[in-house]
Design a protein around this motif. Structure first.
Motif, PDB file in Angstrom:
ATOM      1  N   PHE A  82      14.485   0.111   4.662  1.00  0.00           N
ATOM      2  CA  PHE A  82      14.064  -0.544   3.425  1.00  0.00           C
ATOM      3  C   PHE A  82      12.584  -0.916   3.475  1.00  0.00           C
ATOM      4  CE2 PHE A  82      13.139  -4.859   1.815  1.00  0.00           C
ATOM      5  CZ  PHE A  82      13.140  -4.595   0.450  1.00  0.00           C
ATOM      6  N   SER A 137      10.252   2.003   3.335  1.00  0.00           N
ATOM      7  CA  SER A 137      10.263   2.733   2.074  1.00  0.00           C
ATOM      8  C   SER A 137       9.220   2.209   1.089  1.00  0.00           C
ATOM      9  CB  SER A 137      11.645   2.633   1.420  1.00  0.00           C
ATOM     10  OG  SER A 137      11.854   1.355   0.830  1.00  0.00           O
ATOM     11  N   TYR A 173      10.879   3.123  -6.782  1.00  0.00           N
ATOM     12  CA  TYR A 173      11.644   1.879  -6.735  1.00  0.00           C
ATOM     13  C   TYR A 173      13.121   2.093  -6.394  1.00  0.00           C
ATOM     14  CZ  TYR A 173       7.395   0.957  -9.290  1.00  0.00           C
ATOM     15  OH  TYR A 173       6.078   0.915  -9.667  1.00  0.00           O
ATOM     16  N   ILE A 174      13.591   3.339  -6.456  1.00  0.00           N
ATOM     17  CA  ILE A 174      14.980   3.616  -6.080  1.00  0.00           C
ATOM     18  C   ILE A 174      15.067   4.670  -4.976  1.00  0.00           C
ATOM     19  CG2 ILE A 174      15.965   2.964  -8.306  1.00  0.00           C
ATOM     20  CD1 ILE A 174      16.061   5.925  -9.035  1.00  0.00           C
ATOM     21  N   CYS A 175      13.943   4.888  -4.276  1.00  0.00           N
ATOM     22  CA  CYS A 175      13.921   5.931  -3.248  1.00  0.00           C
ATOM     23  C   CYS A 175      14.826   5.613  -2.072  1.00  0.00           C
ATOM     24  CB  CYS A 175      12.498   6.191  -2.772  1.00  0.00           C
ATOM     25  SG  CYS A 175      11.765   4.814  -1.839  1.00  0.00           S
ATOM     26  N   THR A 176      15.234   4.338  -1.913  1.00  0.00           N
ATOM     27  CA  THR A 176      16.095   3.991  -0.778  1.00  0.00           C
ATOM     28  C   THR A 176      17.493   4.599  -0.908  1.00  0.00           C
ATOM     29  OG1 THR A 176      16.579   1.904  -1.927  1.00  0.00           O
ATOM     30  CG2 THR A 176      14.941   1.837  -0.167  1.00  0.00           C
ATOM     31  N   HIS A 203      13.165  -5.432  -8.866  1.00  0.00           N
ATOM     32  CA  HIS A 203      12.832  -4.192  -8.152  1.00  0.00           C
ATOM     33  C   HIS A 203      13.238  -4.268  -6.691  1.00  0.00           C
ATOM     34  CE1 HIS A 203       9.242  -2.530  -5.672  1.00  0.00           C
ATOM     35  NE2 HIS A 203      10.275  -1.744  -5.517  1.00  0.00           N
ATOM     36  N   TYR A 204      12.829  -5.348  -6.000  1.00  0.00           N
ATOM     37  CA  TYR A 204      13.109  -5.435  -4.571  1.00  0.00           C
ATOM     38  C   TYR A 204      14.577  -5.715  -4.280  1.00  0.00           C
ATOM     39  CZ  TYR A 204       8.250  -4.955  -3.248  1.00  0.00           C
ATOM     40  OH  TYR A 204       6.996  -4.458  -3.036  1.00  0.00           O
ATOM     41  N   ARG A 220      16.232  -2.326  -4.831  1.00  0.00           N
ATOM     42  CA  ARG A 220      15.792  -1.439  -3.753  1.00  0.00           C
ATOM     43  C   ARG A 220      16.556  -1.739  -2.460  1.00  0.00           C
ATOM     44  NH1 ARG A 220      10.019   0.327  -3.760  1.00  0.00           N
ATOM     45  NH2 ARG A 220       9.745   1.772  -2.027  1.00  0.00           N
ATOM     46  N   TYR A 221      16.732  -3.023  -2.150  1.00  0.00           N
ATOM     47  CA  TYR A 221      17.430  -3.433  -0.933  1.00  0.00           C
ATOM     48  C   TYR A 221      18.913  -3.074  -0.995  1.00  0.00           C
ATOM     49  CZ  TYR A 221      18.762  -6.430   3.009  1.00  0.00           C
ATOM     50  OH  TYR A 221      19.243  -6.895   4.210  1.00  0.00           O
ATOM     51  N   THR A 273      19.748   0.576  -0.510  1.00  0.00           N
ATOM     52  CA  THR A 273      19.653   1.048   0.878  1.00  0.00           C
ATOM     53  C   THR A 273      21.035   1.094   1.521  1.00  0.00           C
ATOM     54  OG1 THR A 273      17.479  -0.014   1.040  1.00  0.00           O
ATOM     55  CG2 THR A 273      18.520   0.667   3.100  1.00  0.00           C
TER      56      THR A 273
END
Length: 279
Positions: free
Chosen positions: A22, A25, A76-79, A157-158, A161-162, A165
């Motif tokens: 995370f 990323s 923002y969603i690459c995880t 966002h975070y 994102r987390y 993951t």
């Protein structure tokens, strides 16, 4: 923040590994480039997990090369694809018969749909909302304006994102287990490969805009050469350019050299009136 995903950590990848994924990323887009877009950021985020899964250097190098292919994703969603790729690499490390092409094919198949959803939510919704609130406060002379913009955009966002993951890893692990038990891996790989090719084709058609403004015909019936060709076969000019570049890549030409050749030819042809930008 606690998630009930502990049951999934029964192999090599741990919760700490995913937390590290995370954090790594976050600079995903910092190395974005026109040759392969987000491939460096994607590979860098995965690198510690790959080192853990493949202690032998040849296997580690092969895994690194596998993820240095072209890849682009809403950062923002690459995880989600990152953690799914980690789960698939974990399966590959423990199964000598695992088809590594499935890793690339699944990544490519996810690239278009996930980016479409991510762009629509973050750029089309969340950013507009944050800008509206922040701007209204800033116009009143409040220092809370820029602060509220950053908070409204980045807190969701975070968090998302987390969470993604762990969701991606859990989904990837369960998906691989079920697929291997059902024996339909070959079908999944083929379908993902087709979807990946469709995504790349759609990206090419969307991002390449070129016109051949050479007039064909006289009077009211005059049209450009590109218009004539595209009327016979929609996207013919773009497909032709794609074919030329593909042939150059097949000859092992350096992508940067290809880009330089295209840049010079585009400038010369635009000056001569042979090429142009569609109206």
């Amino acid at each position: 923040m606690s998630f009930k995903f502990e049951a999934a950590y029964d192999k090599q990848i741990t919760r700490k590994d995913l937390q590290n994924l995370f954090w790594r990323s976050i600079p995903y887009e910092h190395s974005w480039n026109y040759e392969r877009m987000g491939h460096v950021g994607f590979t860098w985020a995965l690198m510690p997990i790959l080192q853990k899964l493949y202690p032998n250097k040849p296997d580690f190098v092969a895994a690194m090369k596998r993820h240095m292919e072209l890849y682009n994703m809403t950062p923002y969603i690459c995880t989600l694809p990152l953690s799914m790729a980690a789960a698939m690499e974990e399966a590959n490390a423990s199964d000598p018969d695992f088809d590594t092409s499935a890793i690339s094919n699944v990544k490519l198949a996810l690239m278009g749909p996930l980016s479409g959803v991510g762009d629509a939510f973050y750029w089309g919704t969340l950013r507009i909302l944050a800008t509206g609130v922040g701007t209204s406060l800033a116009l009143q002379g409040s220092l809370l304006g820029p602060l509220m913009f950053l908070l409204i955009f980045n807190v969701p966002h975070y968090i998302i994102r987390y969470v993604l993951t762990f969701l991606g890893y859990r989904f990837g692990s369960e998906f691989i287990t079920k697929v291997q038990e059902s024996g339909i891996m070959d079908t999944i790989v083929k379908m993902a490969s087709i979807m990946g090719a469709m995504v790349i084709g759609a990206m090419t058609m969307e991002m390449v805009a070129v016109d051949i403004p050479v007039p064909i015909g006289i009077g009211e019936d005059v049209q450009t050469l590109a218009g004539l060709l595209n009327g016979i076969f929609p996207g013919f000019v773009t497909l032709g350019i794609f074919g030329i570049v593909y042939a150059m890549l097949k000859k092992k030409m350096n992508p940067l050299l290809i880009m330089l050749i295209m840049l010079i030819l585009s400038i010369v042809c635009a000056y001569l009136g042979i090429l142009g930008v569609p109206a």
